[in-house]
Design an enzyme around this catalytic site. Structure first.
Site, mmCIF file in Angstrom:
data_model
loop_
_atom_site.group_PDB
_atom_site.id
_atom_site.type_symbol
_atom_site.label_atom_id
_atom_site.label_comp_id
_atom_site.label_asym_id
_atom_site.label_seq_id
_atom_site.Cartn_x
_atom_site.Cartn_y
_atom_site.Cartn_z
ATOM 1 N N ARG A 140 47.849 -5.678 -28.268
ATOM 2 C CA ARG A 140 46.943 -6.341 -27.331
ATOM 3 C C ARG A 140 47.139 -7.851 -27.330
ATOM 4 N NH1 ARG A 140 42.372 -2.488 -26.351
ATOM 5 N NH2 ARG A 140 41.156 -4.127 -25.424
ATOM 6 N N TYR A 143 47.878 -10.318 -24.399
ATOM 7 C CA TYR A 143 46.729 -10.656 -23.555
ATOM 8 C C TYR A 143 45.737 -11.531 -24.334
ATOM 9 C CZ TYR A 143 42.744 -9.746 -20.403
ATOM 10 O OH TYR A 143 41.684 -9.860 -19.538
ATOM 11 N N ASP A 144 45.343 -11.057 -25.522
ATOM 12 C CA ASP A 144 44.311 -11.781 -26.290
ATOM 13 C C ASP A 144 44.776 -13.188 -26.665
ATOM 14 O OD1 ASP A 144 43.477 -9.172 -26.258
ATOM 15 O OD2 ASP A 144 43.170 -8.986 -28.409
ATOM 16 N N GLY A 146 47.346 -14.697 -25.398
ATOM 17 C CA GLY A 146 47.653 -15.395 -24.146
ATOM 18 C C GLY A 146 46.423 -16.114 -23.613
ATOM 19 N N ARG A 184 41.435 1.348 -16.885
ATOM 20 C CA ARG A 184 40.252 0.941 -17.625
ATOM 21 C C ARG A 184 39.237 2.090 -17.607
ATOM 22 N NH1 ARG A 184 39.644 -5.201 -15.447
ATOM 23 N NH2 ARG A 184 40.797 -4.378 -13.682
ATOM 24 N N VAL A 185 38.274 1.994 -18.514
ATOM 25 C CA VAL A 185 37.482 3.188 -18.802
ATOM 26 C C VAL A 185 36.616 3.650 -17.619
ATOM 27 C CG1 VAL A 185 35.579 1.941 -19.963
ATOM 28 C CG2 VAL A 185 36.103 4.306 -20.573
ATOM 29 N N SER A 187 36.936 3.164 -14.338
ATOM 30 C CA SER A 187 37.736 3.721 -13.240
ATOM 31 C C SER A 187 38.383 5.040 -13.660
ATOM 32 C CB SER A 187 38.778 2.707 -12.776
ATOM 33 O OG SER A 187 39.420 2.117 -13.872
ATOM 34 N N TYR A 202 38.871 8.135 -25.737
ATOM 35 C CA TYR A 202 39.817 7.762 -26.795
ATOM 36 C C TYR A 202 39.043 7.611 -28.113
ATOM 37 C CZ TYR A 202 42.791 6.523 -22.769
ATOM 38 O OH TYR A 202 43.503 6.534 -21.589
ATOM 39 N N GLY A 205 34.815 8.191 -29.469
ATOM 40 C CA GLY A 205 33.910 7.688 -28.434
ATOM 41 C C GLY A 205 32.747 6.884 -28.989
HETATM 42 P P1 NAD Z 1 43.256 -7.341 -11.579
HETATM 43 O O1 NAD Z 1 44.448 -6.809 -12.322
HETATM 44 O O2 NAD Z 1 42.600 -6.499 -10.550
HETATM 45 O O3 NAD Z 1 43.598 -8.734 -10.898
HETATM 46 C C1 NAD Z 1 44.579 -9.620 -11.358
HETATM 47 C C2 NAD Z 1 45.305 -10.193 -10.175
HETATM 48 O O4 NAD Z 1 46.277 -11.152 -10.623
HETATM 49 C C3 NAD Z 1 46.080 -9.133 -9.384
HETATM 50 O O5 NAD Z 1 45.837 -9.291 -8.010
HETATM 51 C C4 NAD Z 1 47.540 -9.403 -9.741
HETATM 52 O O6 NAD Z 1 48.435 -8.978 -8.742
HETATM 53 C C5 NAD Z 1 47.511 -10.909 -9.962
HETATM 54 N N1 NAD Z 1 48.593 -11.398 -10.827
HETATM 55 C C6 NAD Z 1 48.941 -10.923 -12.052
HETATM 56 N N2 NAD Z 1 49.966 -11.650 -12.546
HETATM 57 C C7 NAD Z 1 50.259 -12.616 -11.621
HETATM 58 C C8 NAD Z 1 51.214 -13.660 -11.558
HETATM 59 N N3 NAD Z 1 52.096 -13.859 -12.548
HETATM 60 N N4 NAD Z 1 51.241 -14.451 -10.462
HETATM 61 C C9 NAD Z 1 50.372 -14.253 -9.448
HETATM 62 N N5 NAD Z 1 49.436 -13.270 -9.454
HETATM 63 C C10 NAD Z 1 49.380 -12.462 -10.531
HETATM 64 O O7 NAD Z 1 42.211 -7.744 -12.719
HETATM 65 P P2 NAD Z 1 40.706 -8.266 -12.597
HETATM 66 O O8 NAD Z 1 39.837 -7.297 -13.281
HETATM 67 O O9 NAD Z 1 40.385 -8.665 -11.219
HETATM 68 O O10 NAD Z 1 40.784 -9.555 -13.536
HETATM 69 C C11 NAD Z 1 40.885 -10.863 -13.008
HETATM 70 C C12 NAD Z 1 40.854 -11.872 -14.135
HETATM 71 O O11 NAD Z 1 39.664 -11.727 -14.889
HETATM 72 C C13 NAD Z 1 42.024 -11.735 -15.115
HETATM 73 O O12 NAD Z 1 42.443 -13.033 -15.495
HETATM 74 C C14 NAD Z 1 41.415 -11.026 -16.289
HETATM 75 O O13 NAD Z 1 42.059 -11.345 -17.483
HETATM 76 C C15 NAD Z 1 39.983 -11.545 -16.260
HETATM 77 N N6 NAD Z 1 39.052 -10.596 -16.901
HETATM 78 C C16 NAD Z 1 38.643 -9.466 -16.259
HETATM 79 C C17 NAD Z 1 37.772 -8.594 -16.911
HETATM 80 C C18 NAD Z 1 37.247 -7.342 -16.249
HETATM 81 O O14 NAD Z 1 36.498 -6.595 -16.872
HETATM 82 N N7 NAD Z 1 37.541 -7.062 -14.989
HETATM 83 C C19 NAD Z 1 37.336 -8.857 -18.220
HETATM 84 C C20 NAD Z 1 37.816 -9.994 -18.843
HETATM 85 C C21 NAD Z 1 38.653 -10.881 -18.177
HETATM 86 N N1 UDP Z 2 38.813 4.328 -23.038
HETATM 87 C C1 UDP Z 2 38.620 5.692 -23.112
HETATM 88 N N2 UDP Z 2 39.172 6.490 -22.142
HETATM 89 C C2 UDP Z 2 39.901 5.992 -21.118
HETATM 90 C C3 UDP Z 2 40.100 4.581 -21.035
HETATM 91 C C4 UDP Z 2 39.540 3.774 -22.026
HETATM 92 O O1 UDP Z 2 37.949 6.205 -24.023
HETATM 93 O O2 UDP Z 2 40.357 6.786 -20.280
HETATM 94 C C5 UDP Z 2 38.187 3.474 -24.072
HETATM 95 C C6 UDP Z 2 39.112 2.451 -24.721
HETATM 96 O O3 UDP Z 2 39.788 3.016 -25.830
HETATM 97 C C7 UDP Z 2 38.129 1.375 -25.127
HETATM 98 C C8 UDP Z 2 37.051 1.432 -24.045
HETATM 99 O O4 UDP Z 2 37.183 2.713 -23.425
HETATM 100 O O5 UDP Z 2 37.524 1.691 -26.361
HETATM 101 C C9 UDP Z 2 37.200 0.347 -22.985
HETATM 102 O O6 UDP Z 2 38.538 0.371 -22.526
HETATM 103 P P1 UDP Z 2 39.051 -0.525 -21.321
HETATM 104 O O7 UDP Z 2 40.523 -0.323 -21.248
HETATM 105 O O8 UDP Z 2 38.238 -0.266 -20.119
HETATM 106 O O9 UDP Z 2 38.703 -2.017 -21.761
HETATM 107 P P2 UDP Z 2 38.894 -2.865 -23.103
HETATM 108 O O10 UDP Z 2 39.372 -1.980 -24.217
HETATM 109 O O11 UDP Z 2 39.874 -3.894 -22.732
HETATM 110 O O12 UDP Z 2 37.525 -3.354 -23.377
#
Ligand code: NAD
Ligand code: UDP
Length: 312
Positions: A140, A143-144, A146, A184-185, A187, A202, A205
């Site tokens: 992870r 991302y983390d 990063g 993600r969970v 969806s 996963y 639970g």
């Molecule tokens: P998402 O994957 O739907 O959206 C990300 C968007 O960035 C996409 O449209 C993708 O095509 C674009 N993208 C990725 N790499 C790119 C690049 N190199 N250049 C240009 N475009 C690029 O995800 P999201 O859920 O909408 O998340 C948006 C932001 O919020 C992200 O930075 C994510 O880390 C942050 N975030 C989201 C959540 C969440 O629960 N949804 C939680 C924590 C942080």
């Molecule tokens: N998870 C799960 N089943 C799935 C997808 C995710 O049990 O089909 C779990 C995953 O292991 C995590 C939690 O749900 O403990 C949230 O996962 P998600 O990927 O949505 O977000 P994040 O782990 O980044 O918080």
């Protein structure tokens, strides 16, 4: 104002754009369509106040804007782990490019950071001054770590170059327009239950997450951007659920006959997560308003329309 939204064709970015367009701003959406889709912004394509640029933020770009919401980065573990080196580049080089742009044109810069900066937290709930427990060599970490560097860059551009920054740490957010194969969970469970497939939990639970509905989050974004606070600020819904509770809830809402199956827990999966939102409440007067059941209903409706629409 002219506002740039990076990652604007993605889940959160497209909801933010809907709000900014409704407020009468000029919006520039920049995206490489890795996880984003034109469908999310289709309704704005013919609008003269909207502009779409296909661009990868790891390459520099010159634009004239007043504010930058920097969201570009894949957010789902399966997508950000597909090409981890690219994920790091997006977070480090991409964020540097966007901060460079903000510095040059004196735009206010908003970073979408994440609760993942806390890693597998040993403080609960997480406050902004908790420094986290991240495995810097784990799967992870692209991302983390990063996002941790992206925060560092933001604060260094602020201290060194006077860039006006806003940093938000987003906790798990869900809603319409999440990709059906997003991974993600929320969806996953909704798409599985609608397709009469088993819901894949996963581990056992027992791990927890706190789920925020997208409209609440976007409200918090706009309030922070237009406040005098720079953050970092947690935004999320403090309602905490185990993943098994979430599976059962979605099972009951969609398909009580659906099976729940257990799969191996991914490496470094955080055991618990809940935002402390004292800062957001006192600084912005912000707190979530959409309860989980209501948010899930709205999300299920959107998934049902798309999944059943595809079957026709
Ligand atoms: P998402 O994957 O739907 O959206 C990300 C968007 O960035 C996409 O449209 C993708 O095509 C674009 N993208 C990725 N790499 C790119 C690049 N190199 N250049 C240009 N475009 C690029 O995800 P999201 O859920 O909408 O998340 C948006 C932001 O919020 C992200 O930075 C994510 O880390 C942050 N975030 C989201 C959540 C969440 O629960 N949804 C939680 C924590 C942080
Ligand atoms: N998870 C799960 N089943 C799935 C997808 C995710 O049990 O089909 C779990 C995953 O292991 C995590 C939690 O749900 O403990 C949230 O996962 P998600 O990927 O949505 O977000 P994040 O782990 O980044 O918080």
């Amino acid at each position: 104002m002219r506002i740039l939204v990076t990652g604007g064709a993605g889940f959160l970015g497209s909801h933010l754009i809907d709000r900014l367009m409704a407020q009468g701003h000029e919006v520039v959406c920049l995206d490489n369509f890795y996880t984003g889709t034109k469908r999310n912004i289709l309704k704005w394509l013919d609008n003269p106040y909207f502009e779409l640029i296909r661009h990868d933020i790891t390459e520099p770009i010159r634009l004239e804007v007043d504010q930058i919401y920097h969201l570009a980065c894949p957010a789902s573990p399966i997508h950000y782990q597909y090409n981890p080196v690219k994920t790091i580049k997006t977070n480090v080089i991409g964020t540097m490019n966007m901060l460079g742009l903000a510095k040059r044109v004196k735009a206010r810069f908003f970073l979408a950071s994440t609760s993942e900066v806390y890693g597998d937290p040993d403080v609960h709930p997480q406050t902004e001054d908790y420094r986290g427990n991240v495995n810097c060599i784990g799967i992870r970490s692209c991302y983390d770590e990063g996002k941790r560097v992206a925060e560092t860059l933001s604060f260094d551009y602020h201290r060194q170059n006077g860039v006006d920054i806003r940093v938000v740490r987003i906790f798990n957010t869900y809603g319409p327009r999440m990709l059906e194969n997003d991974g993600r969970v929320v969806s996953n469970f909704i798409a599985q239950a609608l397709r009469n497939q088993p819901l894949t939990v996963y581990g056992d639970g027992s791990q927890t997450r706190s789920f925020c509905y997208v409209s609440d989050l976007v409200e918090g974004f706009i309030r922070l951007m237009n406040s005098d606070q720079i953050g970092p600020m947690n935004l999320g819904n403090p309602g905490e659920y185990t993943i098994l509770e979430l599976a059962e809830k979605i099972q009951n809402m969609i398909n009580p006959g659906a099976e729940i199956i257990f799969k191996p827990l991914p490496e470094d999966d955080p055991k618990q997560r809940q935002p402390d939102i004292t800062r957001a409440k006192s600084w912005l007067g912000w707190e979530p308003t959409v309860p989980l059941d209501q948010g899930l209903e709205l999300t299920i409706k959107d998934f049902r329309d798309r999944i059943e629409g595809n079957q026709k």
